[in-house]
Design an enzyme around this catalytic site. Structure first.
Site, PDB file in Angstrom:
ATOM      1  CG  ASP A  12      -1.749   1.449   1.048  1.00  9.99           C
ATOM      2  OD1 ASP A  12      -1.210   2.367   1.039  1.00  9.99           O
ATOM      3  OD2 ASP A  12      -2.302   1.271   1.978  1.00  9.99           O
ATOM      4  CE1 TYR A 226      -4.150  -1.036  11.281  1.00 12.89           C
ATOM      5  CE2 TYR A 226      -4.053   1.676  11.405  1.00 12.89           C
ATOM      6  CZ  TYR A 226      -4.139   0.509  11.068  1.00 12.89           C
ATOM      7  OH  TYR A 226      -5.002  -0.231  10.337  1.00 12.89           O
ATOM      8  CE  LYS A 229      -4.945  -6.267  10.442  1.00 14.33           C
ATOM      9  NZ  LYS A 229      -4.886  -6.112  12.174  1.00 14.33           N
TER      10      LYS A 229
HETATM   11  P1  13P Z   1      -5.664  -0.100   4.747  1.00 15.65           P
HETATM   12  O1  13P Z   1      -4.625  -1.354   5.445  1.00 15.65           O
HETATM   13  O2  13P Z   1      -5.949  -1.165   4.029  1.00 15.65           O
HETATM   14  O3  13P Z   1      -4.530   0.986   4.197  1.00 15.65           O
HETATM   15  O4  13P Z   1      -6.339  -0.006   5.863  1.00 15.65           O
HETATM   16  C1  13P Z   1      -6.040   0.763   6.660  1.00 15.65           C
HETATM   17  C2  13P Z   1      -7.265   1.032   7.535  1.00 15.65           C
HETATM   18  O5  13P Z   1      -6.833   1.532   8.556  1.00 15.65           O
HETATM   19  C3  13P Z   1      -8.490   0.692   7.105  1.00 15.65           C
HETATM   20  O6  13P Z   1      -9.585   2.021   8.296  1.00 15.65           O
HETATM   21 MG    MG Z   2      -3.627   1.985   3.375  1.00 13.69          MG
HETATM   22 MG    MG Z   3      -4.996  -2.290   2.597  1.00 18.36          MG
END
Ligand code: 13P
Ligand code: MG
Ligand code: MG
Ligand code: 13P
Length: 377
Positions: A12, A226, A229
């Protein structure tokens, strides 16, 4: 013919809009970096949600420094585009300023298989957004160990021997091989806890050949905070001694609950969708999975075939939405919101600090002597 390596490397590097999708200019940039590259036999660039997936074939084997460098440079170039467009979280998954030989541990997710191409070599590339690597545990179990999903385990003489599962302990960084069917109950003790244990690879027990490989990078464990994800990928070989394409897709007719979704801190159904629908919206979700099929032909990627576009998965989508309605009504309560130890971020320390003087310790030995009311003993 030389062995062929299929490398799926994802990151990402900035969302359009928020965490929903990838901007077309980013995809164009990635294609520009890979097109005609002398290291590659073939490639595809796709996105699932806000994750860019580089699907590449080559002859350099797994963990090739050159291929990982190419992916890293591609993501770095994409990040420049993302910064220019001020996309959300530009460079999100590139956790290091410098590349040092292997992309693992630097943020991007990697799944790779090296194979001697069979007479026909069908593969399915699974890609998810808004979830973690353990999300593949349940489908991989069904595909390679559950005869109620995979009839081939029962009636195909080439599959009857079963499969070996390489399970990773993502916290202690250890691995163990469990052989199914004998070790099936032991396997489930671990992979039933997908936040900690994830299936990294599956091998054919008759030939020892690779059958599946997934990305198991946990971003928060690498970064110590964090950043988003992991949004994992997985490659599965199909047919002729391996599960058929239909056996690989069958588990996704059941939208099982996975961790991720909003702020990486919620449980929700994994919804199978066509590429065009891989754009999470509602509460940044629900989590999605796409399945692209390819026939490898001397390393050429013949495809993709976008499996979950099929109406046969309409009911799974509908059920996923019903589950999403149900889970959402729990709001900030567990088990929709993840358990305290699994949340990707929390205000707990700050709230605890603010309220520390208002907490009264009720343990007998810690209890301050209460003043006798009205001065009477
Ligand atoms: P991603 O991991 O897809 O970037 O999403 C992060 C998030 O906090 C979605 O609410
Ligand atoms: Mg993202
Ligand atoms: Mg993502
Ligand atoms: P193969 O044995 O040719 O892989 O075919 C099995 C099949 O098509 C089941 O769906």
């Amino acid at each position: 013919m030389a062995k062929v390596t299929l490398s799926v490397i994802k990151a990402d590097i900035g969302g359009f809009v928020g965490h929903s999708a990838v901007h077309p200019e980013v995809i164009e940039k990635a294609r520009g970096c890979l097109e005609g590259h002398p290291l590659l036999i073939d490639y595809r660039v796709v996105h699932v949600g806000d994750d860019v997936n580089l699907i590449m074939t080559h002859n350099r084997g797994r963990n090739s420094g050159e291929i990982h460098q190419l992916a890293w440079d591609t993501f770095t170039a994409c990040t420049e585009v993302a910064k220019k467009l001020k996309l959300y979280g530009a460079g999100q998954d590139l956790l290091s300023d410098a590349f040092s030989g292997n992309i693992k541990g630097l943020g991007p997710g990697v799944a790779e298989i090296e194979v001697e191409e069979r007479e026909s070599e069908p593969v399915v590339v699974l890609m998810a957004d808004k979830t973690e690597p353990g999300a593949w545990n349940l489908p991989l179990y069904k595909i390679f160990a559950d005869p109620f999903n995979t009839i081939g385990l029962v009636i195909d003489p080439k599959m009857h021997c079963g499969f070996d599962f390489e399970v990773r302990d993502l916290i202690e960084n250890k691995k163990v091989i469990l052989s199914c069917p004998e070790d099936l109950y032991d396997l489930l003790v671990f992979i039933g806890a997908p936040g900690r244990y994830a299936v990294k690879r599956v091998f054919h027990r008759g030939t020892g050949e690779i059958a599946a490989a997934s990305s198991t990078q946990r971003l928060n464990l690498i970064a110590g905070r964090y950043v988003g994800k992991d949004d994992p990928v997985c490659i599965v070989r199909c047919q002729n001694g391996y599960p058929s394409v239909g056996e690989v897709l069958e588990p996704f007719a059941f939208p099982h609950l996975v961790s991720g979704w909003m702020r990486g801190s919620h449980s929700g159904p994994l919804m199978p969708v066509a590429m065009a629908d891989a754009r999470p919206t509602r509460f940044d979700g629900p989590p999605r999975v796409v399945a692209l099929g390819f026939q490898l032909a001397n390393g050429r990627l013949v495809g993709p075939h976008d499996f979950f576009g099929d109406p046969a998965f309409d009911r799974a989508r509908k059920l996923a939405l019903t589950i999403a309605d149900y889970m959402r009504r729990m709001g900030p309560f567990e088990p929709h919101r993840l358990h305290l130890d699994e949340m990707e971020y929390t205000t707990m320390p700050q709230v605890m600090e603010k309220l520390k003087d208002r907490f009264i310790d009720l343990r007998r030995d810690k209890k301050p002597k209460e003043k006798a009311a009205g001065g009477v003993a």
